[in-house]
Design a protein around this motif. Structure first.
Motif, PDB file in Angstrom:
ATOM      1  N   GLU A 175       0.830  -1.207   0.000  1.00 20.82           N
ATOM      2  CA  GLU A 175       0.000   0.000   0.000  1.00 20.82           C
ATOM      3  C   GLU A 175       0.863   1.255   0.000  1.00 20.82           C
ATOM      4  O   GLU A 175       0.564   2.222  -0.724  1.00 20.82           O
ATOM      5  N   ARG A 176       1.909   1.259   0.806  1.00 19.31           N
ATOM      6  CA  ARG A 176       2.800   2.423   0.849  1.00 19.31           C
ATOM      7  C   ARG A 176       3.534   2.606  -0.488  1.00 19.31           C
ATOM      8  O   ARG A 176       3.732   3.737  -0.948  1.00 19.31           O
ATOM      9  N   ILE A 189       3.553  -0.123 -12.031  1.00 18.55           N
ATOM     10  CA  ILE A 189       3.991  -0.710 -10.771  1.00 18.55           C
ATOM     11  C   ILE A 189       3.317  -2.077 -10.608  1.00 18.55           C
ATOM     12  O   ILE A 189       2.121  -2.220 -10.854  1.00 18.55           O
ATOM     13  N   PHE A 190       4.116  -3.071 -10.200  1.00 20.65           N
ATOM     14  CA  PHE A 190       3.618  -4.423  -9.984  1.00 20.65           C
ATOM     15  C   PHE A 190       3.627  -4.736  -8.490  1.00 20.65           C
ATOM     16  O   PHE A 190       4.565  -4.376  -7.774  1.00 20.65           O
ATOM     17  N   GLY A 191       2.595  -5.427  -8.023  1.00 20.48           N
ATOM     18  CA  GLY A 191       2.554  -5.953  -6.669  1.00 20.48           C
ATOM     19  C   GLY A 191       3.244  -7.307  -6.612  1.00 20.48           C
ATOM     20  O   GLY A 191       3.402  -7.976  -7.638  1.00 20.48           O
ATOM     21  N   ALA A 210      -4.906  -7.528  -5.260  1.00 19.28           N
ATOM     22  CA  ALA A 210      -5.884  -7.182  -6.298  1.00 19.28           C
ATOM     23  C   ALA A 210      -6.726  -5.995  -5.856  1.00 19.28           C
ATOM     24  O   ALA A 210      -7.066  -5.124  -6.666  1.00 19.28           O
ATOM     25  N   ASP A 211      -7.049  -5.935  -4.573  1.00 20.04           N
ATOM     26  CA  ASP A 211      -7.839  -4.819  -4.048  1.00 20.04           C
ATOM     27  C   ASP A 211      -7.049  -3.509  -4.080  1.00 20.04           C
ATOM     28  O   ASP A 211      -7.634  -2.437  -4.303  1.00 20.04           O
ATOM     29  N   PRO A 243      -5.555 -11.516 -11.067  1.00 18.65           N
ATOM     30  CA  PRO A 243      -6.477 -10.911 -12.046  1.00 18.65           C
ATOM     31  C   PRO A 243      -6.197 -11.384 -13.467  1.00 18.65           C
ATOM     32  O   PRO A 243      -5.058 -11.338 -13.933  1.00 18.65           O
ATOM     33  N   GLU A 244      -7.245 -11.845 -14.147  1.00 20.20           N
ATOM     34  CA  GLU A 244      -7.084 -12.425 -15.480  1.00 20.20           C
ATOM     35  C   GLU A 244      -6.654 -11.400 -16.525  1.00 20.20           C
ATOM     36  O   GLU A 244      -6.071 -11.762 -17.550  1.00 20.20           O
ATOM     37  N   THR A 245      -6.944 -10.132 -16.277  1.00 18.49           N
ATOM     38  CA  THR A 245      -6.673  -9.116 -17.299  1.00 18.49           C
ATOM     39  C   THR A 245      -5.318  -8.427 -17.110  1.00 18.49           C
ATOM     40  O   THR A 245      -5.025  -7.472 -17.819  1.00 18.49           O
TER      41      THR A 245
END
Length: 260
Positions: A175-176, A189-191, A210-211, A243-245
């Motif tokens: 989150e930060r 940016i990737f999680g 995803a959220d 997420p599929e997309t």
């Protein structure tokens, strides 16, 4: 076709076969055809190769590392020299690791708390602090096209409690990192999914990431010494919750057998 897009980043799935996908990431500096093998240029060079040779082999993207470039030559210096693309003589997309892997690999040279990690340089012993905010600042100074959230990568095997602690910390840092990334036209940016070798933790991490809302999702904390069957089991458990997309990045994998 599944597609995710904004004004400066897009990803489209061209075809699927079971869980396998072919697709294409589009960024201002070029397209990344997926699935893709990303050559490692940790310190702004793919060792023993010229950039044009890397490109001639079909590479669409290369990787640089926040921790190592922070130490040498320094992010601010790279920015003054015109950014990582100019320094490397690579005009195509670059992805930068956030320094999270070094939280594990340099465990004897660092101190970790809620705010971030203080490293003792393996080069000269000087101290450097990496927080989610500083990691994103460095990646912005480097000018990388795809930037990774700052996370804690744990060494396997580890206890379920340790895996959960690191996963929850990585979510708070996610989150930060997303907040610090802000709005950067032409960049993404990737999680990073964490959770050790515990499927329910992997799933919890995937849902939370995803959220938060990233351009892409990575599976981290694997290919760090655990048996291959554990790595494959973790991938299989978390895949339905990505997420599929959006593009997916399996971090750390590089051996021919793992790729197959």
């Amino acid at each position: 076709m599944n597609q995710t897009a904004n004004s400066d980043f897009s990803f489209i799935v061209h075809a699927t076969d079971g869980a396998a996908r072919t697709g294409e990431i589009s960024l201002p500096r070029g397209k990344i055809r997926t699935p893709v093998f990303m050559p490692v240029g940790t310190a702004a060079t793919v060792k023993a190769m010229q950039p044009h040779e890397v490109r001639a082999l079909g590479a669409d993207v290369v990787l640089g590392n926040t921790y190592h470039l922070m130490l040498r030559p320094g992010a601010e210096r790279v920015a003054k020299l015109g950014g990582l693309h100019k320094l490397m003589n690579w005009r195509h997309p670059i992805l930068t690791d956030s320094g999270g892997f070094q939280v594990m690999s340099l465990a004897k040279l660092r101190k970790l708390n809620e705010n971030g990690v203080t490293f003792q340089s393996h080069i000269d012993g000087s101290k450097h602090e990496l927080t989610p905010e500083r990691s994103m600042e460095i990646q912005r100074l480097l000018g990388s096209d795809i930037q990774m959230q700052f996370d804690e990568c744990v060494k396997l095997p580890c206890s379920d409690l340790e895996a959960e602690r690191a996963m929850l910390l990585s979510l708070r840092w996610a989150e930060r990192s997303k907040t610090a990334f802000g709005t950067q036209v032409g960049h993404a940016i990737f999680g990073i999914n964490q959770g050790g070798a515990v499927p329910k933790l992997r799933i919890e991490s995937a849902k939370a990431l995803a959220d938060i809302g990233f351009h892409g999702h990575s599976i981290g904390g694997l290919a760090v010494g655990e048996p291959q069957e554990i790595m494959l089991a973790m991938i299989e458990s978390v895949m339905p919750y990505l997420p599929e997309t959006k593009p997916r990045y399996l971090m750390g994998v590089g051996t021919p057998d793992d790729l197959l």
